[in-house]
Write a protein that holds these residues in place. Sequence first.
Motif, PDB file in Angstrom:
ATOM      1  N   SER A 134       0.811  -1.223   0.000  1.00  0.00           N
ATOM      2  CA  SER A 134       0.000   0.000   0.000  1.00  0.00           C
ATOM      3  C   SER A 134       0.837   1.262   0.000  1.00  0.00           C
ATOM      4  CB  SER A 134      -0.928   0.007   1.216  1.00  0.00           C
ATOM      5  OG  SER A 134      -0.171  -0.050   2.417  1.00  0.00           O
ATOM      6  N   GLN A 135       2.127   1.152   0.294  1.00  0.00           N
ATOM      7  CA  GLN A 135       3.030   2.299   0.265  1.00  0.00           C
ATOM      8  C   GLN A 135       4.443   1.810   0.014  1.00  0.00           C
ATOM      9  OE1 GLN A 135       2.040   3.307   4.427  1.00  0.00           O
ATOM     10  NE2 GLN A 135       4.238   3.188   4.857  1.00  0.00           N
ATOM     11  N   PRO A 136       5.328   2.694  -0.412  1.00  0.00           N
ATOM     12  CA  PRO A 136       6.721   2.269  -0.642  1.00  0.00           C
ATOM     13  C   PRO A 136       7.310   1.655   0.623  1.00  0.00           C
ATOM     14  CG  PRO A 136       6.342   4.446  -1.550  1.00  0.00           C
ATOM     15  CD  PRO A 136       5.117   4.124  -0.753  1.00  0.00           C
ATOM     16  N   VAL A 137       8.120   0.632   0.442  1.00  0.00           N
ATOM     17  CA  VAL A 137       8.664  -0.085   1.588  1.00  0.00           C
ATOM     18  C   VAL A 137      10.127   0.261   1.776  1.00  0.00           C
ATOM     19  CG1 VAL A 137       7.049  -1.979   1.293  1.00  0.00           C
ATOM     20  CG2 VAL A 137       9.296  -2.111   0.225  1.00  0.00           C
ATOM     21  N   VAL A 138      10.570   0.188   3.023  1.00  0.00           N
ATOM     22  CA  VAL A 138      11.969   0.403   3.362  1.00  0.00           C
ATOM     23  C   VAL A 138      12.609  -0.970   3.534  1.00  0.00           C
ATOM     24  CG1 VAL A 138      13.586   1.394   5.002  1.00  0.00           C
ATOM     25  CG2 VAL A 138      11.434   2.582   4.511  1.00  0.00           C
ATOM     26  N   LEU A 153       1.740  -6.128   3.182  1.00  0.00           N
ATOM     27  CA  LEU A 153       2.876  -6.279   2.268  1.00  0.00           C
ATOM     28  C   LEU A 153       3.947  -5.208   2.468  1.00  0.00           C
ATOM     29  CD1 LEU A 153       1.147  -7.323  -1.074  1.00  0.00           C
ATOM     30  CD2 LEU A 153       2.417  -8.753   0.538  1.00  0.00           C
ATOM     31  N   VAL A 154       3.667  -4.211   3.292  1.00  0.00           N
ATOM     32  CA  VAL A 154       4.706  -3.218   3.602  1.00  0.00           C
ATOM     33  C   VAL A 154       5.740  -3.838   4.555  1.00  0.00           C
ATOM     34  CG1 VAL A 154       5.199  -0.939   4.544  1.00  0.00           C
ATOM     35  CG2 VAL A 154       3.138  -1.296   3.170  1.00  0.00           C
ATOM     36  N   PRO A 155       5.347  -4.317   5.753  1.00  0.00           N
ATOM     37  CA  PRO A 155       6.360  -4.980   6.602  1.00  0.00           C
ATOM     38  C   PRO A 155       6.772  -6.352   6.064  1.00  0.00           C
ATOM     39  CG  PRO A 155       4.209  -5.093   7.659  1.00  0.00           C
ATOM     40  CD  PRO A 155       4.050  -4.193   6.467  1.00  0.00           C
ATOM     41  N   TYR A 156       5.892  -7.000   5.344  1.00  0.00           N
ATOM     42  CA  TYR A 156       6.195  -8.312   4.767  1.00  0.00           C
ATOM     43  C   TYR A 156       6.546  -8.166   3.285  1.00  0.00           C
ATOM     44  CZ  TYR A 156       4.363 -10.729   8.928  1.00  0.00           C
ATOM     45  OH  TYR A 156       4.165 -11.203  10.199  1.00  0.00           O
ATOM     46  N   TYR A 157       7.389  -7.188   2.981  1.00  0.00           N
ATOM     47  CA  TYR A 157       7.680  -6.872   1.584  1.00  0.00           C
ATOM     48  C   TYR A 157       8.294  -8.012   0.772  1.00  0.00           C
ATOM     49  CZ  TYR A 157      12.517  -6.129   3.128  1.00  0.00           C
ATOM     50  OH  TYR A 157      13.774  -6.296   3.642  1.00  0.00           O
ATOM     51  N   ARG A 208       9.870 -12.189  -5.913  1.00  0.00           N
ATOM     52  CA  ARG A 208       9.838 -13.425  -6.675  1.00  0.00           C
ATOM     53  C   ARG A 208      11.094 -14.236  -6.387  1.00  0.00           C
ATOM     54  NH1 ARG A 208      10.421 -12.775 -12.913  1.00  0.00           N
ATOM     55  NH2 ARG A 208      11.051 -14.934 -12.640  1.00  0.00           N
ATOM     56  N   LEU A 209      11.072 -15.505  -6.729  1.00  0.00           N
ATOM     57  CA  LEU A 209      12.259 -16.337  -6.610  1.00  0.00           C
ATOM     58  C   LEU A 209      13.156 -16.143  -7.823  1.00  0.00           C
ATOM     59  CD1 LEU A 209      11.200 -19.832  -5.209  1.00  0.00           C
ATOM     60  CD2 LEU A 209      12.275 -17.937  -4.015  1.00  0.00           C
ATOM     61  N   THR A 259      11.703  -7.237  -5.113  1.00  0.00           N
ATOM     62  CA  THR A 259      11.380  -6.113  -5.992  1.00  0.00           C
ATOM     63  C   THR A 259      10.147  -5.367  -5.522  1.00  0.00           C
ATOM     64  OG1 THR A 259      10.009  -7.524  -7.396  1.00  0.00           O
ATOM     65  CG2 THR A 259      12.351  -7.380  -7.935  1.00  0.00           C
ATOM     66  N   GLY A 260       9.193  -6.090  -4.930  1.00  0.00           N
ATOM     67  CA  GLY A 260       7.948  -5.465  -4.509  1.00  0.00           C
ATOM     68  C   GLY A 260       6.987  -5.212  -5.642  1.00  0.00           C
ATOM     69  N   GLU A 261       7.431  -5.432  -6.873  1.00  0.00           N
ATOM     70  CA  GLU A 261       6.603  -5.057  -8.009  1.00  0.00           C
ATOM     71  C   GLU A 261       5.622  -6.140  -8.434  1.00  0.00           C
ATOM     72  OE1 GLU A 261       9.861  -6.374 -11.419  1.00  0.00           O
ATOM     73  OE2 GLU A 261       9.777  -4.293 -10.737  1.00  0.00           O
TER      74      GLU A 261
END
Length: 435
Positions: free
Chosen positions: A17-21, A70-74, A79-80, A91-93
């Motif tokens: 939902s937002q960019p991840v660190v 999916l932010v903390p669990y980025y 992908r593998l 990648t998060g994408e």
Amino acid sequence: MSTVVISKSAPVVVRPSQPVVKTSGSKIVLSPMDKPIAMMPMTVLLAFEHPIIHHHDTVEAIKRGLAQALVPYYPIAGRLSCDGDLYIDCTGELGVTFVAASANCTMEELMCLVDNQPPDAETAVVQQLAFNCTADDLPHRLLWVQVTTLSCGGFVIGVTWNHGLADGFGVAQILQAVGELARGLPSPSVIPVRLDHNATTQAVSPFTMAVLQLMNSHKASHPDLIKFNNITIPSSLVDRIIRRRTNVNVTVFEAVAAVLWQCRTRAVMKNPEAPAVLLFAVNARKYLGAKDGYYGNCSTMQMATAKSGAVANGDIMDVVGMIRRAKERIPEQLKTGGEVMIGEKLQLNEYESLLYLTSWRNIGFEEVDFGSGKTARVMTYPQRVAVLSMMERSCMPICIMLKATQEGARVMSACVSAHHADAFHHEIANLNVTA
């Protein structure tokens, strides 16, 4: 009702939902415990009897909670990949594949059908409640989610994941986080950890590696193992076994495992002098000092061994004792490696010799709550790709323990050939009378 129709919408992709660190870096190399089961899909189905109270749209509430999780669990949104080593490319994408579905039945009607429809039917309803992976899907996603709403307001969430990402404990932790965020909490109550050198560098002892090699090399003489079906170990039988041991507290796992091992051995035994092995999965987090919140694979294997005749003809409490003693050896075998010449020592050449048991009881799936109350029922079924890798290649007889109902301990079983199926069920019924 005679026919259940499940209608599915086109899959969509849910991204953070937002960019991840990415505090842990952009690559997470799979641990020695992750690698053997990477590219193997697993599925869990969680049934909820009521709609989400604070949100008018169950599907959207879960989708929003997933995007926030999916932010903390980025890593889940990655992908593998393989570049000399197998790793999660964060990648998060890619995100998570998400499917909204609906069924024209109530929860009661659905559960009746799930319990009675042959699970090997290609159109079995249980297989329509989750995303069915193909071999081509596995490298490109780590998680697939389907939410099926029912006419009564209840719903079923079907989650399929690449086993290289997490074990059952880890996926339960992920779903609990999605549920907390769907309920409006600002952040998950458990801080996720995907890199933990305590867990990943020690998780594979020589003993465990030998067991994995045994599982991969075991060839059954009966490749026609029956497909998964639901069986119930009666509560009355489990309770009697637990009450019979006065000086040691017998667990439900030990009681059910003893029943399955003894009854299967009685049904399939050819030679009472041949080895009988019960192989079972063990959560190793407490033994290895894994950090709180670690959701990667952190399991080991343990086995109880005896002569087939001792298992088949002994008192059920003797079989319980064999399993308990095997459990007591776990810490030392993780530390020292234990006996590593397993295959040569046991000479497992027949499918009669080996039963693999894994328990999904009390690993966290029952605690998931999206805002409608905790999980009413946990189910699973074998993904076709998983069946090919786990069973058709090695013909591994397997049982999966699920959470008990009032009737008894529920087990998904694919541990006997069609020739022995009736005898196996008869032995369970007979033991319920004589134990």
